[in-house]
Write an enzyme that holds these catalytic residues in place. Structure first.
Site, PDB file in Angstrom:
ATOM      1  N   CYS A  36       0.869  -1.050   0.020  1.00 50.66           N
ATOM      2  CA  CYS A  36      -0.032   0.260  -0.004  1.00 50.66           C
ATOM      3  C   CYS A  36       0.969   1.253  -0.180  1.00 50.66           C
ATOM      4  O   CYS A  36       1.689   1.696  -0.852  1.00 50.66           O
ATOM      5  CB  CYS A  36      -1.101   0.136   1.163  1.00 50.66           C
ATOM      6  SG  CYS A  36      -2.410   1.013   0.867  1.00 50.66           S
ATOM      7  N   HIS A  37       0.851   2.043   1.107  1.00 48.20           N
ATOM      8  CA  HIS A  37       1.743   3.239   1.115  1.00 48.20           C
ATOM      9  C   HIS A  37       3.115   2.904   1.898  1.00 48.20           C
ATOM     10  O   HIS A  37       3.843   3.811   1.751  1.00 48.20           O
ATOM     11  CB  HIS A  37       1.157   4.302   2.080  1.00 48.20           C
ATOM     12  CG  HIS A  37      -0.254   4.841   1.587  1.00 48.20           C
ATOM     13  ND1 HIS A  37      -1.489   4.330   1.472  1.00 48.20           N
ATOM     14  CD2 HIS A  37      -0.174   6.088   0.923  1.00 48.20           C
ATOM     15  CE1 HIS A  37      -2.350   5.230   0.879  1.00 48.20           C
ATOM     16  NE2 HIS A  37      -1.606   6.267   0.877  1.00 48.20           N
TER      17      HIS A  37
END
Length: 187
Positions: free
Chosen positions: A113-114
């Site tokens: 994800c991030h």
């Protein structure tokens, strides 16, 4: 999954704002494969987890401060996401230096994800093929990465995934990715 990671010690680097499922599910897969994990953070005590960045989702106890940890102590590194988590990690010198030393070691690193934001700050994505949450793909490209939109991407020692929706594939893949590494830390 049997005990592919028996005797392996995995660092999980996270802080407040970590996406709960992105820490919890991969850690469960690692445990299921026989690994030990340590949650490293930039402050002691507990870190606050989130669900979709918006809702409080409990806490996780910190095992060790990243400032007291060394890449030599671990066989692999997991970087979960959540928007606030890697944004804080990338502003912390100790966290960035830990990631830099892990990259330099050649040991496997998985980010979801991030999570790759911390790899950007460590100047480690240039020339790498990666994926991530859509909103940080421009950052990855600007840092020199080749960005693709795939469930799980492996490039050398790096493995990346896009989002919580990819967790089933990511969890299977990190066990395989970490098991391929021949490096083992003592004890």
């Amino acid at each position: 999954m049997a005990q592919e990671l028996q005797g392996r010690k995995i660092a999980i680097l996270a802080t407040d704002g970590v996406e709960r499922v992105e820490l919890e599910q991969p850690r469960g897969a690692l445990y299921g494969a026989g690994a030990r994990t340590e949650l490293l953070s930039i402050h002691p005590g507990e870190i606050q987890a989130r669900q979709w960045d918006l809702n409080a989702a409990g806490t996780f106890p910190v095992d060790r401060l990243v400032s007291d940890a060394s890449a030599d102590d671990y066989d692999a590194l997991l970087l979960p996401g959540g928007t606030m988590n890697p944004d804080q990690l990338r502003m912390n010198r100790d966290a960035v230096n830990f990631v830099k030393s892990f990259v330099a070691s050649g040991k496997p690193i998985a980010a979801i994800c991030h999570g790759p934001w911390t790899l950007v700050e460590a100047d480690a994505v240039r020339g790498r093929r990666l994926t991530s949450w859509p909103s940080i793909r421009t950052d990855l490209r600007n840092a020199g990465a080749e960005v693709v939109d795939e469930e799980v991407v492996t490039d050398g020692s790096f493995m990346t995934s896009r989002s919580p929706a990819d967790l089933p594939a990511f969890c299977r893949a990190i066990v395989e990715h970490f098991a391929r590494s021949e490096r083992r830390v003592p004890g």
